[in-house]
Design an enzyme around this catalytic site. Structure first.
Site, PDB file in Angstrom:
ATOM      1  N   TYR A 197       0.826  -1.210   0.000  1.00 22.35           N
ATOM      2  CA  TYR A 197       0.000   0.000   0.000  1.00 22.35           C
ATOM      3  C   TYR A 197       0.857   1.255   0.000  1.00 22.35           C
ATOM      4  O   TYR A 197       0.715   2.125  -0.855  1.00 22.35           O
ATOM      5  CB  TYR A 197      -0.919  -0.023   1.222  1.00 22.35           C
ATOM      6  CG  TYR A 197      -1.895   1.124   1.299  1.00 22.35           C
ATOM      7  CD1 TYR A 197      -2.985   1.189   0.434  1.00 22.35           C
ATOM      8  CD2 TYR A 197      -1.755   2.120   2.256  1.00 22.35           C
ATOM      9  CE1 TYR A 197      -3.896   2.228   0.514  1.00 22.35           C
ATOM     10  CE2 TYR A 197      -2.663   3.162   2.343  1.00 22.35           C
ATOM     11  CZ  TYR A 197      -3.737   3.213   1.473  1.00 22.35           C
ATOM     12  OH  TYR A 197      -4.642   4.245   1.545  1.00 22.35           O
ATOM     13  N   ASP A 198       1.780   1.322   0.957  1.00 18.89           N
ATOM     14  CA  ASP A 198       2.583   2.527   1.116  1.00 18.89           C
ATOM     15  C   ASP A 198       3.370   2.865  -0.146  1.00 18.89           C
ATOM     16  O   ASP A 198       3.361   3.997  -0.635  1.00 18.89           O
ATOM     17  CB  ASP A 198       3.572   2.362   2.278  1.00 18.89           C
ATOM     18  CG  ASP A 198       2.883   2.082   3.604  1.00 18.89           C
ATOM     19  OD1 ASP A 198       1.642   2.045   3.630  1.00 18.89           O
ATOM     20  OD2 ASP A 198       3.590   1.900   4.607  1.00 18.89           O
ATOM     21  N   ARG A 238     -10.465  -1.001  10.719  1.00 18.70           N
ATOM     22  CA  ARG A 238      -9.665   0.097  11.228  1.00 18.70           C
ATOM     23  C   ARG A 238     -10.129   0.420  12.644  1.00 18.70           C
ATOM     24  O   ARG A 238     -11.155  -0.075  13.101  1.00 18.70           O
ATOM     25  CB  ARG A 238      -9.742   1.305  10.285  1.00 18.70           C
ATOM     26  CG  ARG A 238      -8.773   1.191   9.123  1.00 18.70           C
ATOM     27  CD  ARG A 238      -8.896   2.315   8.119  1.00 18.70           C
ATOM     28  NE  ARG A 238      -9.847   2.007   7.057  1.00 18.70           N
ATOM     29  CZ  ARG A 238      -9.987   2.735   5.955  1.00 18.70           C
ATOM     30  NH1 ARG A 238      -9.238   3.823   5.786  1.00 18.70           N
ATOM     31  NH2 ARG A 238     -10.864   2.396   5.035  1.00 18.70           N
ATOM     32  N   VAL A 239      -9.387   1.267  13.339  1.00 26.18           N
ATOM     33  CA  VAL A 239      -9.536   1.345  14.784  1.00 26.18           C
ATOM     34  C   VAL A 239     -10.916   1.824  15.230  1.00 26.18           C
ATOM     35  O   VAL A 239     -11.523   1.234  16.135  1.00 26.18           O
ATOM     36  CB  VAL A 239      -8.412   2.198  15.408  1.00 26.18           C
ATOM     37  CG1 VAL A 239      -8.454   3.645  14.944  1.00 26.18           C
ATOM     38  CG2 VAL A 239      -8.469   2.126  16.929  1.00 26.18           C
ATOM     39  N   ARG A 263      -2.789   9.463  17.196  1.00 24.61           N
ATOM     40  CA  ARG A 263      -3.295   9.931  15.910  1.00 24.61           C
ATOM     41  C   ARG A 263      -4.143  11.178  16.118  1.00 24.61           C
ATOM     42  O   ARG A 263      -4.644  11.441  17.205  1.00 24.61           O
ATOM     43  CB  ARG A 263      -4.197   8.862  15.250  1.00 24.61           C
ATOM     44  CG  ARG A 263      -3.568   7.485  15.060  1.00 24.61           C
ATOM     45  CD  ARG A 263      -2.622   7.468  13.886  1.00 24.61           C
ATOM     46  NE  ARG A 263      -2.139   6.128  13.581  1.00 24.61           N
ATOM     47  CZ  ARG A 263      -1.034   5.583  14.088  1.00 24.61           C
ATOM     48  NH1 ARG A 263      -0.298   6.272  14.964  1.00 24.61           N
ATOM     49  NH2 ARG A 263      -0.649   4.372  13.743  1.00 24.61           N
TER      50      ARG A 263
END
Length: 377
Positions: A197-198, A238-239, A263
């Site tokens: 992805y990155d 996701r979180v 975050r």
């Protein structure tokens, strides 16, 4: 940041409030899209939820000649979501089944604006599908860029192109570069579990900048920082959806880290305003951080805030439970901190996020409360 003071009781009211907010914030930008054709790839996903509905909301209040025509390309691998089923017969919306990893369909029309949002973005899922992730971010992007290049030779060239990159291009920033500006070059592994992805997003940015410079094309880049809110499936992994899923199931919030990573979280209605501003007014070849600069909170603090909100709104009585993940790569290359500098978008585009974290989490909880059933993302 000013908290938006609203009294909202249902998911329907959440969406209606958000769409009105987006349209009011984008009067100038949407006016510039009047009568134009806009392509949104990956339109059935999280970002498409408000990208598309906000344009349709705008169309409700303008004259026929000013309405915006929206075309969605998506592979609809899990079918057409319910929200899209409800609007698919709109006269100004077209749904095309197309996998962006393949060449553009023969039925392609003249697009004035293009938003490339087709990508797997959840770490759990892009690690399961690394080749598909890279192909969408690189090959799919290249097809759209070549289309844009070819349109330049016609009487109806592409007027704006937005590529969705990611804050992951920064990797795990050095402490001296937090908050992180667009000029930071990143600290990213090219071989780790997140690399598919990155690194494909980083290469995608290189493609965009090269096409913008070599062929004088209006291509700009968004780097989202932890967007959340309606449209993000509760099964996304996701979180925030994970924590909300635990809460609405009446379970303890399960945390697979020690809770120390931090975050900033940007509510989706604010983020959408930033993305359209980049599409219409972004400088060719430039990238823009879209998120919020405060508050930067740890995962433990995030869980505690969600617990407090859930106690007030749904009589929740759980607590945080730390359980190590069975996935040995779960935390590998996971950034310790993520917080953007957003002054570039503020100063150049007029981006001005105003929905505070508490308000955003309340809206998100109300939306998830009525949207607990979802296929695995």
């Amino acid at each position: 940041m000013n908290r938006a003071n609203t009294i909202i009781q249902s998911a329907t009211e959440v969406v209606e409030t958000d769409l009105n907010y987006i349209c009011n914030s984008l009067e100038n930008e949407f006016s510039q899209l009047a009568g134009k054709n806009i392509l949104i790839t990956g339109g059935a996903g999280f970002l498409g939820y408000y990208l598309i509905q906000s344009l349709l909301k705008w169309n409700e209040k303008v004259a026929q000649k000013e309405k915006i025509n929206i075309i969605i390309y998506d592979n609809y691998i899990r079918g057409i979501p319910e929200w899209l089923q409800q609007v698919k017969h709109d006269d100004y919306l077209g749904l095309v089944k197309h996998d962006v990893r393949n060449p553009l369909p023969d039925s392609v029309i003249d697009f004035h604006y293009i938003i490339h949002a087709a990508s797997i973005a959840s770490p759990i899922y892009y690690r399961k599908h690394p080749l598909e992730t890279m192909d969408a971010n690189v090959n799919g992007l290249r097809y759209l860029l070549e289309y844009t290049r070819n349109r330049k030779k016609t009487a109806t060239p592409v007027e704006g192109f937005l590529f969705f990159s990611t804050s992951e291009v920064y990797g795990d920033p050095h402490p001296d570069y937090i908050p992180t500006p667009e000029t930071y070059r990143g600290n990213v592994s090219c071989t780790g579990p997140r690399a598919c992805y990155d690194e494909s997003k980083r290469y995608g940015e290189t493609l965009c900048v090269t096409f913008a410079q070599e062929f004088d094309l209006p291509i700009s880049i968004a780097r989202p920082f932890n967007n959340y809110g309606p449209g993000l499936k509760i099964t996304d992994r996701r979180v925030i959806p994970d924590f909300m899923r635990d809460v609405l199931s009446g379970k303890n919030i399960v945390m697979h880290s020690d809770g120390s990573p931090s975050r900033t979280f940007c509510y989706i209605a604010d983020a959408i305003t930033g993305y359209f501003k980049i599409l219409v007014n972004g400088k060719p070849g430039d990238s823009y951080n879209i998120g919020v600069s405060e508050p930067e909170i740890t995962m433990t603090e995030l869980a505690e805030r969600i617990i407090t909100i859930a106690r007030d709104h749904i009589n929740y009585h759980g607590e945080v439970q730390h359980i190590p993940s069975n996935d040995e790569d779960y935390l590998v290359d996971n950034p310790n901190r993520r917080c953007p500098v957003i002054s570039k978008a503020e100063n150049e585009l007029g981006y001005s996020p105003s929905i505070g974290l508490e308000e955003g989490l309340i809206r998100n909880l109300l939306w998830y409360n009525e949207n607990q059933e979802a296929e695995e993302a």
